[in-house]
Design a protein around this motif. Structure first.
Motif, PDB file in Angstrom:
ATOM      1  N   LEU A  81      29.071  23.683  46.715  1.00 35.45           N
ATOM      2  CA  LEU A  81      29.694  24.722  45.886  1.00 35.45           C
ATOM      3  C   LEU A  81      28.697  25.822  45.548  1.00 35.45           C
ATOM      4  CD1 LEU A  81      31.853  22.609  43.417  1.00 35.45           C
ATOM      5  CD2 LEU A  81      32.699  24.438  44.901  1.00 35.45           C
ATOM      6  N   LEU A  82      27.500  25.431  45.165  1.00 30.72           N
ATOM      7  CA  LEU A  82      26.466  26.401  44.816  1.00 30.72           C
ATOM      8  C   LEU A  82      26.181  27.329  45.992  1.00 30.72           C
ATOM      9  CD1 LEU A  82      24.290  27.275  42.709  1.00 30.72           C
ATOM     10  CD2 LEU A  82      22.767  25.619  43.804  1.00 30.72           C
ATOM     11  N   ALA A  83      26.030  26.737  47.186  1.00 28.32           N
ATOM     12  CA  ALA A  83      25.698  27.532  48.367  1.00 28.32           C
ATOM     13  C   ALA A  83      26.887  28.345  48.864  1.00 28.32           C
ATOM     14  CB  ALA A  83      25.190  26.613  49.483  1.00 28.32           C
ATOM     15  N   ALA A  84      28.079  27.754  48.848  1.00 33.12           N
ATOM     16  CA  ALA A  84      29.259  28.425  49.404  1.00 33.12           C
ATOM     17  C   ALA A  84      29.623  29.670  48.609  1.00 33.12           C
ATOM     18  CB  ALA A  84      30.444  27.457  49.438  1.00 33.12           C
ATOM     19  N   PRO A 100      19.901  27.981  48.200  1.00 34.94           N
ATOM     20  CA  PRO A 100      20.529  26.658  47.995  1.00 34.94           C
ATOM     21  C   PRO A 100      20.748  25.891  49.299  1.00 34.94           C
ATOM     22  CG  PRO A 100      21.765  28.405  46.881  1.00 34.94           C
ATOM     23  CD  PRO A 100      20.819  29.060  47.833  1.00 34.94           C
ATOM     24  N   MET A 101      20.722  26.598  50.419  1.00 37.02           N
ATOM     25  CA  MET A 101      21.028  25.970  51.696  1.00 37.02           C
ATOM     26  C   MET A 101      19.938  25.012  52.158  1.00 37.02           C
ATOM     27  SD  MET A 101      22.655  29.232  53.737  1.00 37.02           S
ATOM     28  CE  MET A 101      23.857  30.299  52.948  1.00 37.02           C
ATOM     29  N   VAL A 102      18.729  25.145  51.624  1.00 37.51           N
ATOM     30  CA  VAL A 102      17.637  24.272  52.052  1.00 37.51           C
ATOM     31  C   VAL A 102      17.876  22.831  51.626  1.00 37.51           C
ATOM     32  CG1 VAL A 102      15.994  26.184  51.964  1.00 37.51           C
ATOM     33  CG2 VAL A 102      16.246  24.696  49.979  1.00 37.51           C
ATOM     34  N   PHE A 103      18.790  22.597  50.704  1.00 34.79           N
ATOM     35  CA  PHE A 103      19.070  21.248  50.216  1.00 34.79           C
ATOM     36  C   PHE A 103      20.213  20.578  50.966  1.00 34.79           C
ATOM     37  CE2 PHE A 103      17.498  23.746  46.571  1.00 34.79           C
ATOM     38  CZ  PHE A 103      16.337  23.045  46.302  1.00 34.79           C
ATOM     39  N   ASN A 145      25.032  20.326  59.724  1.00 35.78           N
ATOM     40  CA  ASN A 145      26.296  20.708  59.100  1.00 35.78           C
ATOM     41  C   ASN A 145      26.221  22.099  58.484  1.00 35.78           C
ATOM     42  OD1 ASN A 145      26.125  17.608  59.039  1.00 35.78           O
ATOM     43  ND2 ASN A 145      28.287  18.008  58.680  1.00 35.78           N
ATOM     44  N   LEU A 146      25.034  22.474  58.006  1.00 31.98           N
ATOM     45  CA  LEU A 146      24.847  23.815  57.453  1.00 31.98           C
ATOM     46  C   LEU A 146      25.096  24.875  58.517  1.00 31.98           C
ATOM     47  CD1 LEU A 146      23.882  25.855  55.328  1.00 31.98           C
ATOM     48  CD2 LEU A 146      21.542  25.380  56.064  1.00 31.98           C
ATOM     49  N   LEU A 147      24.530  24.672  59.699  1.00 35.30           N
ATOM     50  CA  LEU A 147      24.734  25.634  60.785  1.00 35.30           C
ATOM     51  C   LEU A 147      26.204  25.684  61.193  1.00 35.30           C
ATOM     52  CD1 LEU A 147      21.607  24.895  63.012  1.00 35.30           C
ATOM     53  CD2 LEU A 147      21.986  26.849  61.501  1.00 35.30           C
ATOM     54  N   LEU A 148      26.848  24.531  61.207  1.00 38.50           N
ATOM     55  CA  LEU A 148      28.274  24.505  61.542  1.00 38.50           C
ATOM     56  C   LEU A 148      29.082  25.253  60.485  1.00 38.50           C
ATOM     57  CD1 LEU A 148      30.481  23.481  63.426  1.00 38.50           C
ATOM     58  CD2 LEU A 148      30.546  21.358  62.084  1.00 38.50           C
ATOM     59  N   GLY A 149      28.722  25.053  59.220  1.00 40.91           N
ATOM     60  CA  GLY A 149      29.417  25.749  58.149  1.00 40.91           C
ATOM     61  C   GLY A 149      29.245  27.249  58.237  1.00 40.91           C
ATOM     62  N   LEU A 150      28.018  27.687  58.498  1.00 39.97           N
ATOM     63  CA  LEU A 150      27.775  29.128  58.647  1.00 39.97           C
ATOM     64  C   LEU A 150      28.547  29.684  59.840  1.00 39.97           C
ATOM     65  CD1 LEU A 150      23.932  29.224  57.952  1.00 39.97           C
ATOM     66  CD2 LEU A 150      25.731  30.134  56.468  1.00 39.97           C
ATOM     67  N   GLY A 198      35.322  28.169  55.369  1.00 36.66           N
ATOM     68  CA  GLY A 198      34.677  27.741  56.606  1.00 36.66           C
ATOM     69  C   GLY A 198      33.362  27.032  56.357  1.00 36.66           C
ATOM     70  N   PHE A 199      32.601  27.525  55.393  1.00 39.59           N
ATOM     71  CA  PHE A 199      31.323  26.912  55.041  1.00 39.59           C
ATOM     72  C   PHE A 199      31.534  25.473  54.572  1.00 39.59           C
ATOM     73  CE2 PHE A 199      27.675  26.083  52.303  1.00 39.59           C
ATOM     74  CZ  PHE A 199      26.620  26.603  53.041  1.00 39.59           C
ATOM     75  N   LEU A 200      32.514  25.255  53.710  1.00 37.44           N
ATOM     76  CA  LEU A 200      32.779  23.913  53.192  1.00 37.44           C
ATOM     77  C   LEU A 200      33.323  23.001  54.288  1.00 37.44           C
ATOM     78  CD1 LEU A 200      34.380  24.777  49.726  1.00 37.44           C
ATOM     79  CD2 LEU A 200      32.062  23.926  50.176  1.00 37.44           C
ATOM     80  N   LEU A 201      34.169  23.525  55.158  1.00 38.33           N
ATOM     81  CA  LEU A 201      34.696  22.713  56.255  1.00 38.33           C
ATOM     82  C   LEU A 201      33.581  22.263  57.192  1.00 38.33           C
ATOM     83  CD1 LEU A 201      37.988  24.613  57.198  1.00 38.33           C
ATOM     84  CD2 LEU A 201      37.780  22.397  56.047  1.00 38.33           C
ATOM     85  N   GLY A 202      32.650  23.166  57.474  1.00 40.21           N
ATOM     86  CA  GLY A 202      31.525  22.809  58.331  1.00 40.21           C
ATOM     87  C   GLY A 202      30.660  21.728  57.710  1.00 40.21           C
ATOM     88  N   LEU A 203      30.401  21.843  56.421  1.00 39.47           N
ATOM     89  CA  LEU A 203      29.594  20.837  55.740  1.00 39.47           C
ATOM     90  C   LEU A 203      30.300  19.489  55.705  1.00 39.47           C
ATOM     91  CD1 LEU A 203      28.144  22.772  52.674  1.00 39.47           C
ATOM     92  CD2 LEU A 203      26.904  21.996  54.694  1.00 39.47           C
ATOM     93  N   ALA A 204      31.617  19.515  55.594  1.00 36.46           N
ATOM     94  CA  ALA A 204      32.373  18.274  55.500  1.00 36.46           C
ATOM     95  C   ALA A 204      32.528  17.565  56.845  1.00 36.46           C
ATOM     96  CB  ALA A 204      33.745  18.544  54.903  1.00 36.46           C
TER      97      ALA A 204
END
Length: 251
Positions: free
Chosen positions: A142-145, A193-196, A201-206, A242-248
């Motif tokens: 949530l913080l990053a998205a 926040p993305m470093v955490f 999954n971060l790259l997929l979310g982006l 999209g960011f949250l879907l990628g992380l999930a």
């Protein structure tokens, strides 16, 4: 210089949220545009408060309820500012036959079928994505998205022409628009926040967030001639989704 940046930050908070801020002693016509550099930080404040709601709720309820309460908190904090833009954009792009008619629909305070469907799908998928994550990861997401979604909107402000009637817009564009230095600052604020988060999954979310945002920008450019404040709200919402879907994915 420092005082001006503080004023611009509070201007951004006032523009994007319902949070209380000190009263500005002065205001200049270009301040909303100049404050765009702080949009991701304001988003992170919204995301951080939503994350606290999620973590607290996770102690009492199942993940779906915690996720729903967290998303609801974000909507309340912003006064549904971006969600309103998403609904108006969906109605305008889906219901009009000419750019002028689409812009007219987007200014209508009533929400149509396309807007309702867009809100239900986007908010529902965000809740589902958050509910599939462990509470701590969901809170960081949530913080990053929220920060990344605002940064995406700032980039669109720079790259896409303004298509609406500036005289009746919530956001009054200025001739020189958002500057590249402001875009860079917004991006740097959005990154920390993305470093955490898990790198893959971060790259997929982006990537998913970027594709969804580009799709909205492409449609707006083709059907409206550029972006409006509502389109920026839609960009923020779909990038966040999209960011949250990628992380999930796979977690």
């Amino acid at each position: 210089m420092l005082r001006r940046q503080v004023e611009l930050f509070f201007c951004a908070v006032q523009f994007l949220t319902r949070l209380p801020t000190p009263k500005l002693s002065r205001f200049e016509p270009d301040w909303t545009t100049r404050s765009a550099r702080w949009f991701p930080l304001v988003g992170q404040i919204v995301g951080g408060l939503s994350a606290l709601v999620l973590l607290a709720a996770a102690h009492f309820w199942i993940s779906w309820i915690a996720a729903l309460l967290a998303v609801a908190a974000g909507v309340l904090i912003t006064g549904a500012f971006h969600e309103d833009g998403l609904a108006d954009t969906a109605d305008g792009l889906g219901g009009g036959q000419t750019p002028e008619r689409r812009l007219e629909i987007m200014k209508d305070s009533r929400v149509g079928t396309y807007g309702v469907i867009a809100l239900v799908l986007v908010l529902g998928l965000k809740v589902a994505a958050l509910a599939s994550l462990a509470p701590v990861i969901a809170a960081l997401a949530l913080l990053a998205a929220h920060g990344a979604g605002r940064a995406a909107a700032v980039l669109v402000m720079r790259l896409s022409p303004y298509a609406g009637d500036a005289s009746v817009a919530k956001w009054k564009p200025v001739p020189d628009g958002v500057r590249w230095g402001e875009v860079l600052m917004a991006a740097l604020i959005a990154v920390w926040p993305m470093v955490f988060l898990p790198a893959g999954n971060l790259l997929l979310g982006l990537g998913i967030g970027g594709v969804l945002a580009l799709a909205v920008v492409f449609l707006a450019r083709r059907l409206l001639g550029g972006h409006t404040g509502d389109v920026l709200g839609a960009v923020e919402q779909v990038f966040e989704l999209g960011f949250l879907l990628g992380l999930a994915a796979g977690l």
